[in-house]
Design an enzyme around this catalytic site. Structure first.
Site, short mmCIF file in Angstrom:
data_model
loop_
_atom_site.label_atom_id
_atom_site.label_comp_id
_atom_site.label_asym_id
_atom_site.label_seq_id
_atom_site.Cartn_x
_atom_site.Cartn_y
_atom_site.Cartn_z
N ASP A 21 4.01 9.03 -2.28
CA ASP A 21 4.28 7.96 -2.11
C ASP A 21 6.24 8.34 -1.46
O ASP A 21 6.92 9.11 -1.89
CB ASP A 21 4.57 6.57 -2.14
CG ASP A 21 4.38 5.29 -1.84
OD1 ASP A 21 4.72 5.39 -0.45
OD2 ASP A 21 4.85 4.37 -2.45
N GLY A 22 6.77 7.29 -0.28
CA GLY A 22 8.01 7.35 -0.06
C GLY A 22 8.85 8.31 0.83
O GLY A 22 9.62 8.55 1.76
N ASN A 23 7.47 8.67 2.02
CA ASN A 23 8.17 9.95 2.96
C ASN A 23 8.65 8.76 4.20
O ASN A 23 9.48 9.66 4.51
CB ASN A 23 6.78 10.02 3.70
CG ASN A 23 5.69 10.87 3.43
OD1 ASN A 23 6.26 11.15 2.50
ND2 ASN A 23 4.48 11.19 3.34
N GLY A 24 8.31 7.36 4.22
CA GLY A 24 8.99 6.67 5.04
C GLY A 24 10.57 6.26 4.93
O GLY A 24 11.30 6.39 5.98
N ARG A 25 11.05 6.00 3.81
CA ARG A 25 11.86 5.95 2.98
C ARG A 25 12.76 7.12 3.04
O ARG A 25 14.35 7.19 3.61
CB ARG A 25 11.88 5.60 1.45
CG ARG A 25 11.48 3.83 1.50
CD ARG A 25 11.16 3.03 0.48
NE ARG A 25 10.07 3.80 0.31
CZ ARG A 25 8.59 3.36 -1.17
NH1 ARG A 25 9.26 3.04 -2.17
NH2 ARG A 25 7.87 3.18 -0.79
N HIS A 38 6.78 12.06 7.44
CA HIS A 38 5.31 12.90 6.52
C HIS A 38 5.07 13.87 7.27
O HIS A 38 4.99 15.10 6.80
CB HIS A 38 4.08 12.50 7.93
CG HIS A 38 4.08 11.13 7.34
ND1 HIS A 38 4.28 10.39 6.56
CD2 HIS A 38 3.98 9.37 8.52
CE1 HIS A 38 4.27 8.91 5.68
NE2 HIS A 38 4.30 8.34 7.90
N GLU A 68 -6.18 1.70 2.90
CA GLU A 68 -5.93 0.44 3.21
C GLU A 68 -4.74 0.62 4.82
O GLU A 68 -3.83 -0.14 5.05
CB GLU A 68 -5.24 -0.23 2.21
CG GLU A 68 -6.27 -0.75 1.11
CD GLU A 68 -6.94 0.04 0.61
OE1 GLU A 68 -6.56 1.30 0.18
OE2 GLU A 68 -7.78 -0.23 -0.03
N LEU A 134 -8.63 26.76 -8.37
CA LEU A 134 -7.43 25.49 -8.33
C LEU A 134 -9.00 24.49 -7.17
O LEU A 134 -9.37 25.65 -6.42
CB LEU A 134 -6.76 26.38 -7.49
CG LEU A 134 -6.04 24.60 -7.31
CD1 LEU A 134 -5.67 23.88 -7.81
CD2 LEU A 134 -4.52 24.97 -5.95
N ARG A 184 3.07 9.29 -8.89
CA ARG A 184 3.14 8.37 -8.49
C ARG A 184 5.59 8.35 -7.60
O ARG A 184 5.63 7.58 -8.76
CB ARG A 184 3.39 6.97 -7.78
CG ARG A 184 3.40 6.27 -6.65
CD ARG A 184 2.68 4.63 -6.80
NE ARG A 184 2.75 4.20 -5.40
CZ ARG A 184 1.77 3.71 -4.75
NH1 ARG A 184 1.01 3.27 -5.36
NH2 ARG A 184 2.25 3.17 -3.64
N ARG A 190 2.45 1.18 -8.82
CA ARG A 190 0.96 0.80 -8.99
C ARG A 190 0.37 2.08 -8.60
O ARG A 190 0.56 2.79 -7.97
CB ARG A 190 1.16 -0.51 -7.82
CG ARG A 190 1.29 0.46 -6.59
CD ARG A 190 1.38 -1.18 -5.58
NE ARG A 190 2.46 -0.89 -4.08
CZ ARG A 190 3.86 -1.30 -3.91
NH1 ARG A 190 4.19 -2.35 -4.88
NH2 ARG A 190 3.91 -1.08 -2.74
C1 IPE Z 1 -0.38 4.56 -1.38
O1 IPE Z 1 1.04 5.27 -1.23
C2 IPE Z 1 -1.14 6.48 -0.44
C3 IPE Z 1 -0.92 7.13 0.01
C4 IPE Z 1 0.30 7.90 -0.45
C5 IPE Z 1 -1.42 8.11 0.77
P1 IPE Z 1 1.23 3.70 0.14
O2 IPE Z 1 2.68 2.88 0.44
O3 IPE Z 1 0.11 3.05 1.05
O4 IPE Z 1 1.02 2.36 -1.08
P2 IPE Z 1 1.52 0.57 -1.99
O5 IPE Z 1 1.08 -0.03 -0.12
O6 IPE Z 1 2.72 0.61 -1.26
O7 IPE Z 1 0.72 0.21 -2.02
C1 IPE Z 2 3.62 7.68 1.98
O1 IPE Z 2 4.84 7.46 2.81
C2 IPE Z 2 2.58 8.43 2.88
C3 IPE Z 2 1.33 7.87 3.31
C4 IPE Z 2 0.54 6.73 3.10
C5 IPE Z 2 0.68 8.05 4.30
P1 IPE Z 2 4.81 6.06 2.53
O2 IPE Z 2 4.51 6.04 4.48
O3 IPE Z 2 4.20 5.04 2.24
O4 IPE Z 2 6.00 5.70 2.96
P2 IPE Z 2 7.26 4.61 2.67
O5 IPE Z 2 6.55 3.74 1.32
O6 IPE Z 2 7.14 3.46 3.97
O7 IPE Z 2 8.56 5.23 2.42
MG MG Z 3 4.15 3.49 0.93
#
Ligand code: IPE
Ligand code: IPE
Ligand code: MG
Length: 237
Positions: A21-25, A38, A68, A134, A184, A190
């Protein structure tokens, strides 16, 4: 960083799961589009596959796209689908001559997925099915509830028994060990529908770093924390 020494430690996890998680941020903080996060995130997945291999961890799972995540913008979903398509080509090229089995967990019958992704996923699973060093599990269009429902429906169709053993046999991870350790990144605490059956006794860690910034050193730190945990599985130790 002493990988060799760590590798020999009997407390090392046998199955580690990454909720990446956190690619967008990561991208936003740098004034970049989410797609840049990403991109770097997917490059980081490859690096961590290699670290896990070097550490002799036999099972590794990555949560790449949840059931989702279709709620995101059309543009972002399209970018991610193109990335998965590329990734499947790349993994075929890189891992076919290695002893790596690739499993794609998630609903590959879903027509929202590009046909090429669905076909390449099936092909790669078939091509690597007998590999043993693996097991690399990439969760794409994956939902934990979906997976359990799928298993229950198959058991019902077969008039099978609802035992733990039989449920496990109907999961994507039927040939994998339970999750020992789930990391995570980016601080969210979560599971977001990630492998509920397989993680009932997992140790969890929620490092603040975003996935693209999560380094080899962060992995070593995380593993050291994991190895100090006292896993009791309901017993007394
Ligand atoms: C969980 O991350 C799914 C993946 C890392 C692929 P999300 O960014 O989708 O989760 P929420 O929406 O914060 O719970
Ligand atoms: C996780 O990073 C990658 C995927 C869910 C595909 P996010 O895209 O959820 O990054 P944030 O949570 O918005 O920073
Ligand atoms: Mg996310």
């Amino acid at each position: 960083m002493n990988f060799e020494k760590m590798k020999l430690d009997p407390r090392m996890p046998k199955h580690i799961g990454f909720i990446i998680d956190g690619n967008g941020r990561w991208a936003k903080r740098r004034g970049l589009p989410r797609s840049a996060g990403h991109q770097v995130g997917s490059e980081n997945v490859k690096k961590h596959i290699e670290y896990c291999q070097q550490l002799g961890i036999p099972n590794v799972s990555f949560y790449c796209f949840s059931s989702e995540n279709w709620k995101r913008s059309e543009k972002e979903v399209k970018f991610l689908m193109e990335k998965f398509d590329e990734m499947l080509d790349e993994y075929k090229k890189d891992y076919l001559d290695k002893n790596v089995r690739i499993i794609i967990s998630g609903d590959m019958t879903d027509e929202r997925l590009p046909l090429s992704v669905r076909q390449k996923a099936e092909e790669l699973m078939l091509l690597t099915k007998d590999k043993t060093e693996l097991v690399l599990n990439m969760c794409i269009n994956y939902g934990g509830r979906d997976e359990l429902l799928m298993a229950f429906k198959k058991i019902a169709e077969e008039n099978g028994e609802y035992t733990e053993e039989n449920v496990e046999k109907h999961l994507y991870t039927k040939d994998m060990l339970p999750l020992d350790f789930v990391i995570r990144t980016s601080g969210e605490k979560r599971s977001s529908n990630f492998m509920p059956w397989q993680s009932t006794y997992s140790e969890w860690l929620f490092p603040k770093k975003t996935w693209p910034a999560f380094s080899k050193c962060d992995l070593v730190k995380a593993l050291k924390i994991y190895m100090k945990r006292n896993r009791r599985f309901g017993g007394v130790k």
